[in-house]
Design a protein around this motif. Sequence first.
Motif: not given
Length: 402
Positions: A132-139
């Motif tokens: 989830i972090s790899a695919r959706r974390a904010a810039p």
Amino acid sequence: MKTPRPEAMKIRYMLLHAYGMGGTIRTVFNQANAMAAAGHEVEIVSVVRRREQVQFPLDERVRLLTLADQRQSRPVDSLGRRAWRRIRGKIVPAGEFAASYFTERVEKAAIDYVSGLDGGILVTTRPALNLISARRAAPGVVRVAQEHMNLAAYPEGVRSAIARYYGRLDTVAVLTGTDRREYQRLLPGTPIVRIPNAVHGTGRPSPRHEDRLVVAAGRLVGQKGFDLLIPAFRRVVDRHPDWRLRIYGTGPKRDRLRDLIKEHRLRDSVTLMGRTDRLDEELAKASFYVLSSRFEGLPMVMIEAMTQALPVVAFDCPTGPRDVITPEVDGLLVPPQNVAALAAAMVRLVEDRELRDRMGAAAAVTARDYSPSVVMPRWERLFAELLGRGSGTPAEPSGTPR
């Protein structure tokens, strides 16, 4: 010249269930407490909550946040179902060990949280959260994935997702040298750093190794191999009927293990002790520790036993035991799931007090490499480097534990 401490950082640790029990939760709480004590701004994010209270000590400076409250007091839906029991989400692969937690609603809560962050460091602690972090974390968010289990233990679908998406992370942190090599082969070009978990209790007085007592501990699940340990201990009792085994922990296999104890006529010799808040004290009463796991990440209770100057008998399972134990120095390793070999190694320690003393002293020395004073500065350096604030000191210097 002393290396300056990094300036204060914002660090968020994301757990599936911060209110549960288990080595990963305890390890993350220890890390969060240490980082808060060092002056950093720290938050633990519990994706779900199913209990009223946390099970491990938490520094009052650490903020605790829940994304999906699943306690029984939560409202039910129109069909009378608890609100979290719905269609599974799309990102977490079905083979992930905790996939059943990640309903559409729960997965969305985690995605909304990570995509709404603004800067700082996000530490995720299992494949579901790492993906989830790899695919959706904010810039602008530094993404650190902690892996607490060895790569080979995951089903193929999980390994495929890891291979496809972990390259987007800033760093993957693993527990052992074996893990690091495996992840480097799977993820060429992705930074992989090995930082073991820290244990507490190092530097305590050595036990006398006089009590005729063996200790094991862990969740009562198939992974921990207590169904192999019990018949192995039957062979110990056949030769030394005055020795006892205590197994600490709770879990779904309790009834099956109780039946196994009866089947092997060990009701006077083997006890399922349940959960304890004083495991250090219980370990200190023993003469040695036994690890019967089928697989591990880095077995923390084993290292905690070593801080108590206990020698270890362990299956040479993937991964962890061989990364910590030097055979014939601080413990004995036997072939994985070999009940006869496990029994023979236990009998050897039972019958040789001098060997127990020598290996126990060496075990206490080995355990010092896993003390907070050694491990926590490596996390601080890693985080500072990722934020561009580091002093140039590598997070994994040469000469660190295997």
